[in-house]
Design a protein around this motif. Structure first.
Motif, PDB file in Angstrom:
ATOM      1  N   ARG A 145      -0.375   1.509 -10.240  1.00  0.00           N
ATOM      2  CA  ARG A 145      -1.225   1.513  -9.050  1.00  0.00           C
ATOM      3  C   ARG A 145      -2.447   0.672  -9.349  1.00  0.00           C
ATOM      4  O   ARG A 145      -3.005   0.751 -10.439  1.00  0.00           O
ATOM      5  CB  ARG A 145      -1.691   2.925  -8.729  1.00  0.00           C
ATOM      6  CG  ARG A 145      -0.656   3.849  -8.200  1.00  0.00           C
ATOM      7  CD  ARG A 145      -1.333   5.193  -7.899  1.00  0.00           C
ATOM      8  NE  ARG A 145      -0.414   6.131  -7.312  1.00  0.00           N
ATOM      9  CZ  ARG A 145       0.219   7.074  -7.982  1.00  0.00           C
ATOM     10  NH1 ARG A 145       0.051   7.195  -9.289  1.00  0.00           N
ATOM     11  NH2 ARG A 145       1.028   7.907  -7.365  1.00  0.00           N
ATOM     12  N   ARG A 146      -2.864  -0.080  -8.326  1.00  0.00           N
ATOM     13  CA  ARG A 146      -4.115  -0.822  -8.429  1.00  0.00           C
ATOM     14  C   ARG A 146      -4.913  -0.542  -7.157  1.00  0.00           C
ATOM     15  O   ARG A 146      -4.339  -0.430  -6.075  1.00  0.00           O
ATOM     16  CB  ARG A 146      -3.858  -2.326  -8.530  1.00  0.00           C
ATOM     17  CG  ARG A 146      -3.094  -2.731  -9.776  1.00  0.00           C
ATOM     18  CD  ARG A 146      -2.905  -4.233  -9.810  1.00  0.00           C
ATOM     19  NE  ARG A 146      -1.867  -4.604 -10.767  1.00  0.00           N
ATOM     20  CZ  ARG A 146      -1.251  -5.764 -10.771  1.00  0.00           C
ATOM     21  NH1 ARG A 146      -1.557  -6.694  -9.872  1.00  0.00           N
ATOM     22  NH2 ARG A 146      -0.320  -6.037 -11.663  1.00  0.00           N
ATOM     23  N   PRO A 147      -6.215  -0.437  -7.300  1.00  0.00           N
ATOM     24  CA  PRO A 147      -7.027  -0.192  -6.097  1.00  0.00           C
ATOM     25  C   PRO A 147      -6.854  -1.320  -5.083  1.00  0.00           C
ATOM     26  O   PRO A 147      -6.715  -2.488  -5.454  1.00  0.00           O
ATOM     27  CB  PRO A 147      -8.460  -0.170  -6.625  1.00  0.00           C
ATOM     28  CG  PRO A 147      -8.346   0.025  -8.101  1.00  0.00           C
ATOM     29  CD  PRO A 147      -7.020  -0.522  -8.511  1.00  0.00           C
ATOM     30  N   ASP A 148      -6.853  -0.944  -3.828  1.00  0.00           N
ATOM     31  CA  ASP A 148      -6.779  -1.925  -2.747  1.00  0.00           C
ATOM     32  C   ASP A 148      -8.165  -2.547  -2.611  1.00  0.00           C
ATOM     33  O   ASP A 148      -9.138  -1.831  -2.380  1.00  0.00           O
ATOM     34  CB  ASP A 148      -6.383  -1.228  -1.448  1.00  0.00           C
ATOM     35  CG  ASP A 148      -6.163  -2.185  -0.296  1.00  0.00           C
ATOM     36  OD1 ASP A 148      -6.824  -3.242  -0.242  1.00  0.00           O
ATOM     37  OD2 ASP A 148      -5.335  -1.865   0.568  1.00  0.00           O
TER      38      ASP A 148
ATOM     39  N   ARG B 219       0.852  -1.191   0.000  1.00  0.00           N
ATOM     40  CA  ARG B 219       0.000   0.000   0.000  1.00  0.00           C
ATOM     41  C   ARG B 219       0.883   1.234   0.000  1.00  0.00           C
ATOM     42  O   ARG B 219       1.932   1.259   0.644  1.00  0.00           O
ATOM     43  CB  ARG B 219      -0.903   0.012   1.232  1.00  0.00           C
ATOM     44  CG  ARG B 219      -2.009  -1.003   1.163  1.00  0.00           C
ATOM     45  CD  ARG B 219      -2.887  -1.079   2.406  1.00  0.00           C
ATOM     46  NE  ARG B 219      -2.543  -0.146   3.477  1.00  0.00           N
ATOM     47  CZ  ARG B 219      -3.425   0.617   4.114  1.00  0.00           C
ATOM     48  NH1 ARG B 219      -4.699   0.548   3.826  1.00  0.00           N
ATOM     49  NH2 ARG B 219      -3.041   1.421   5.082  1.00  0.00           N
TER      50      ARG B 219
ATOM     51  N   TYR C  18      -4.403   2.611  -2.548  1.00  0.00           N
ATOM     52  CA  TYR C  18      -3.846   1.975  -3.734  1.00  0.00           C
ATOM     53  C   TYR C  18      -2.669   1.109  -3.334  1.00  0.00           C
ATOM     54  O   TYR C  18      -1.979   1.387  -2.365  1.00  0.00           O
ATOM     55  CB  TYR C  18      -3.369   3.025  -4.749  1.00  0.00           C
ATOM     56  CG  TYR C  18      -4.494   3.719  -5.441  1.00  0.00           C
ATOM     57  CD1 TYR C  18      -5.088   3.164  -6.561  1.00  0.00           C
ATOM     58  CD2 TYR C  18      -4.975   4.928  -4.954  1.00  0.00           C
ATOM     59  CE1 TYR C  18      -6.139   3.801  -7.190  1.00  0.00           C
ATOM     60  CE2 TYR C  18      -6.029   5.571  -5.580  1.00  0.00           C
ATOM     61  CZ  TYR C  18      -6.604   5.000  -6.700  1.00  0.00           C
ATOM     62  OH  TYR C  18      -7.649   5.623  -7.310  1.00  0.00           O
TER      63      TYR C  18
END
Length: 144
Positions: free
Chosen positions: A80-83, A50, A90
């Motif tokens: 970046r990828r959403p958490d 994160r 991210y």
């Protein structure tokens, strides 16, 4: 001749400063700054980290890290990828394009490591590294 300091904090800090300076002087195959290279290495060590946790690890403000990640993403080195567990957060992942940069960073790091450990035999070098890992663990556990 300078007197040897027995202050561990100053000695480790000074070694770190000298290693960063050596990195800046030796980096050739990579256009990354020291801060960008450091960020990329930490993402490689903890892929999917994160952003907020990475900022804490690097001891930078979240906005500073966001700018570093923006720069690395613009170069196509991270994404970046959403958490999935927190819609506000991210996670950061490497892209395939990061591999040559990480190899270049490791080549420079290996050269610096070799210079830093010059004059130590294999056992002595291993003992230094082991001792530093133990010190790191002791301090990290004291923070918990």
């Amino acid at each position: 001749m300078k007197a040897k300091s027995h202050n561990l904090g100053f000695l480790v800090g000074d070694i770190s400063r000298l290693m960063r300076r050596a990195y800046r002087e030796r980096q050739q195959r990579s256009a990354l700054t020291v801060a960008q290279a450091r960020t990329l290495v930490h993402v490689a060590r903890r892929e999917g980290v994160r952003q907020i946790d990475l900022a804490e690890t690097l001891e930078v403000q979240p906005i500073t890290l966001a700018r570093l990640i923006d720069q690395l993403a613009q170069e196509g080195l991270v994404e970046r990828r959403p958490d999935p567990n927190d819609r506000r957060a991210y996670r950061v992942y490497l892209t395939r394009a990061a591999a040559p940069h990480l190899e270049a960073i490791e080549e420079v790091a290996a050269s610096i490591r070799s210079d830093a450990l010059r004059g130590l035999d294999g056992r002595e070098a291993a003992r230094v590294i082991d001792a530093l890992h133990r010190i790191h663990e002791n301090l990290a556990n004291a923070q918990s």
